[in-house]
Each structure stands twice: as C-alpha cells, then as structure tokens.
Design an enzyme around this catalytic site. Structure first.
Site, PDB file in Angstrom:
ATOM      1  N   ASP A  85       0.872  -1.174   0.000  1.00 52.89           N
ATOM      2  CA  ASP A  85       0.000   0.000   0.000  1.00 52.89           C
ATOM      3  C   ASP A  85       0.914   1.230   0.000  1.00 52.89           C
ATOM      4  O   ASP A  85       2.124   1.124  -0.246  1.00 52.89           O
ATOM      5  CB  ASP A  85      -0.982  -0.031   1.186  1.00 52.89           C
ATOM      6  N   CYS A 126       3.139  -3.499   3.948  1.00 49.78           N
ATOM      7  CA  CYS A 126       2.314  -2.364   4.392  1.00 49.78           C
ATOM      8  C   CYS A 126       3.001  -1.784   5.632  1.00 49.78           C
ATOM      9  O   CYS A 126       4.140  -2.165   5.938  1.00 49.78           O
ATOM     10  CB  CYS A 126       0.855  -2.752   4.610  1.00 49.78           C
ATOM     11  N   GLY A 127       2.361  -0.876   6.323  1.00 45.46           N
ATOM     12  CA  GLY A 127       3.019  -0.218   7.446  1.00 45.46           C
ATOM     13  C   GLY A 127       3.477  -1.203   8.513  1.00 45.46           C
ATOM     14  O   GLY A 127       4.638  -1.207   8.929  1.00 45.46           O
ATOM     15  N   THR A 128       2.565  -2.032   8.956  1.00 48.20           N
ATOM     16  CA  THR A 128       2.899  -3.039   9.971  1.00 48.20           C
ATOM     17  C   THR A 128       3.186  -4.402   9.360  1.00 48.20           C
ATOM     18  O   THR A 128       3.681  -5.296  10.059  1.00 48.20           O
ATOM     19  CB  THR A 128       1.716  -3.233  10.933  1.00 48.20           C
ATOM     20  N   GLY A 129       2.805  -4.592   8.121  1.00 44.17           N
ATOM     21  CA  GLY A 129       2.874  -5.919   7.490  1.00 44.17           C
ATOM     22  C   GLY A 129       1.670  -6.781   7.848  1.00 44.17           C
ATOM     23  O   GLY A 129       1.514  -7.880   7.307  1.00 44.17           O
ATOM     24  N   GLY A 169      -1.896  -5.910   7.881  1.00 44.78           N
ATOM     25  CA  GLY A 169      -3.072  -5.835   7.018  1.00 44.78           C
ATOM     26  C   GLY A 169      -2.906  -6.644   5.753  1.00 44.78           C
ATOM     27  O   GLY A 169      -3.810  -7.398   5.352  1.00 44.78           O
ATOM     28  N   ARG A 220       7.157   0.253   8.206  1.00 46.76           N
ATOM     29  CA  ARG A 220       7.368   1.337   9.167  1.00 46.76           C
ATOM     30  C   ARG A 220       8.225   0.919  10.357  1.00 46.76           C
ATOM     31  O   ARG A 220       8.478   1.721  11.249  1.00 46.76           O
ATOM     32  CB  ARG A 220       6.013   1.872   9.649  1.00 46.76           C
ATOM     33  N   ARG A 266       7.959 -33.687   9.159  1.00 47.10           N
ATOM     34  CA  ARG A 266       6.820 -33.464  10.063  1.00 47.10           C
ATOM     35  C   ARG A 266       6.089 -32.162   9.732  1.00 47.10           C
ATOM     36  O   ARG A 266       4.888 -32.050   9.962  1.00 47.10           O
ATOM     37  CB  ARG A 266       7.288 -33.454  11.521  1.00 47.10           C
ATOM     38  N   ARG A 282       1.729 -30.899   8.922  1.00 45.64           N
ATOM     39  CA  ARG A 282       1.083 -29.743   9.571  1.00 45.64           C
ATOM     40  C   ARG A 282       0.511 -28.795   8.521  1.00 45.64           C
ATOM     41  O   ARG A 282      -0.604 -28.291   8.662  1.00 45.64           O
ATOM     42  CB  ARG A 282       2.089 -29.017  10.467  1.00 45.64           C
TER      43      ARG A 282
HETATM   44  C1  RB5 Z   1      -1.718   2.495   6.716  1.00 45.66           C
HETATM   45  O1  RB5 Z   1      -1.734   3.655   7.468  1.00 45.66           O
HETATM   46  C2  RB5 Z   1      -1.592   1.267   7.598  1.00 45.66           C
HETATM   47  O2  RB5 Z   1      -2.741   1.109   8.357  1.00 45.66           O
HETATM   48  C3  RB5 Z   1      -1.328   0.033   6.752  1.00 45.66           C
HETATM   49  O3  RB5 Z   1      -0.183   0.242   5.989  1.00 45.66           O
HETATM   50  C4  RB5 Z   1      -1.063  -1.249   7.523  1.00 45.66           C
HETATM   51  O4  RB5 Z   1      -0.113  -1.053   8.504  1.00 45.66           O
HETATM   52  C5  RB5 Z   1      -2.227  -1.991   7.993  1.00 45.66           C
HETATM   53  O5  RB5 Z   1      -2.126  -3.097   8.511  1.00 45.66           O
END
Ligand code: RB5
Length: 160
Positions: A25, A82-85, A87, A126, A149, A153
C-alpha cells in the site's frame, strides 16, 4: 548479506528465472521501490502489483491480486508490504493456497520457510530499514522447506 543471496542465485539456473510478485500500500511503497531493482539486479524477474505511488491506498486492492498470482503459480513467491505488514498478510492469508508470514528479522524468515513453507513474505515497512528488509528477503528466498513433520502440519491448514 548479498553473499548468501549471490550463492543462492548461482546454485541453479532455474532460480535465475524465478518470478517474485510484490505488492504494497502507500506505507510500503518506498520500500517496494527499493526492493524491485535490487531483486532484479540479483537475477529475479519481478512482477509489481502496485501500489503505484505513495498516495493513500488500501492494501487489499494490491494484496488480493498478488495472492491470486502466487496461488496460480504465476509467481513463485510473493512479497507483501504495508506499514505493519499485518493488514496485507491478513488479506493474503484469506486465500487457501497462501501462507503469508510477517517477518521482522532474518531468523523468522528462515524458520517460516523451513517450517511453514511460507510462499509470501510480509514486511512491516514502518518498523524495519531497507537494509534489514533486504536481509530478510535474502534469507526468505534462499531457505528451503524442511518437509518431514512440517509437511503434515501444512496439509492440515486449509479450511475445507
Ligand atoms: C496504513 O496507514 C496502515 O494502516 C497500513 O499500511 C497497515 O499497517 C495496515 O495493517
């Protein structure tokens, strides 16, 4: 870091034509832009699923098409950013054939390939530097699945 990447690349001819799909994103756009030429320089074909700018956007719009391409075998691996990976990994893991793993250090990338046969690497743009991201990608792409193994899984993961 690139030493192991280079070694991996020189191991098989097949590796040279491996297609990596990549999507982000807006929050992952800059990191994606850094990773694409670096992957290409190291012998990979890269298919970019967007985003195409750092204008605000929605990660599912790019994560779903990448997941579909990996499921169809059009891309051997995916990299979702994405920012946190989180989403983009939640999105991609809705696909039955996807095992997307959020990784923030190389050892986790190694373990998810070895134990989970992860086919998508999810990166938290981020929270990691470009150099850290390259080390994580390098490790992810150069580690094989252990099988044994772990294969049983993985067989149990898809929802019937
Ligand atoms: C965007 O601001 C942020 O919410 C998106 O990149 C992501 O981190 C969501 O999981």
């Amino acid at each position: 870091m690139l030493a192991s990447f280079g070694l991996f690349l020189s191991e098989t001819k097949e590796t040279m034509s491996t297609t990596i799909g990549i999507a982000s994103d807006h929050a992952g756009f800059e990191l994606k832009r850094e990773l694409i030429p670096w992957l290409e320089k190291n012998g990979y074909t890269v298919k970019d699923f967007g985003a195409n700018s750092s204008e605000r956007s929605d990660y599912p719009d790019f994560g779903h098409p990448l997941a579909t391409a990996v499921e169809k075998g059009e891309c051997r691996f995916g990299v979702g950013i994405c920012g946190t990976g989180i989403g983009i990994s939640i999105t991609m893991n809705k696909h039955q054939g996807i095992r997307a793993a959020l990784c923030w250090e190389p050892e986790i990338a190694r373990l998810t390939r070895a134990h989970n046969d992860a086919n998508v690497l999810s990166l938290p743009a981020r929270f990691i530097s470009t150099d850290e991201a390259k080390k994580i990608v390098d490790t992810f792409l150069s580690t094989s699945f252990d099988g044994g193994r772990h294969a049983e899984r993985i067989r149990k993961i898809p929802v019937k």
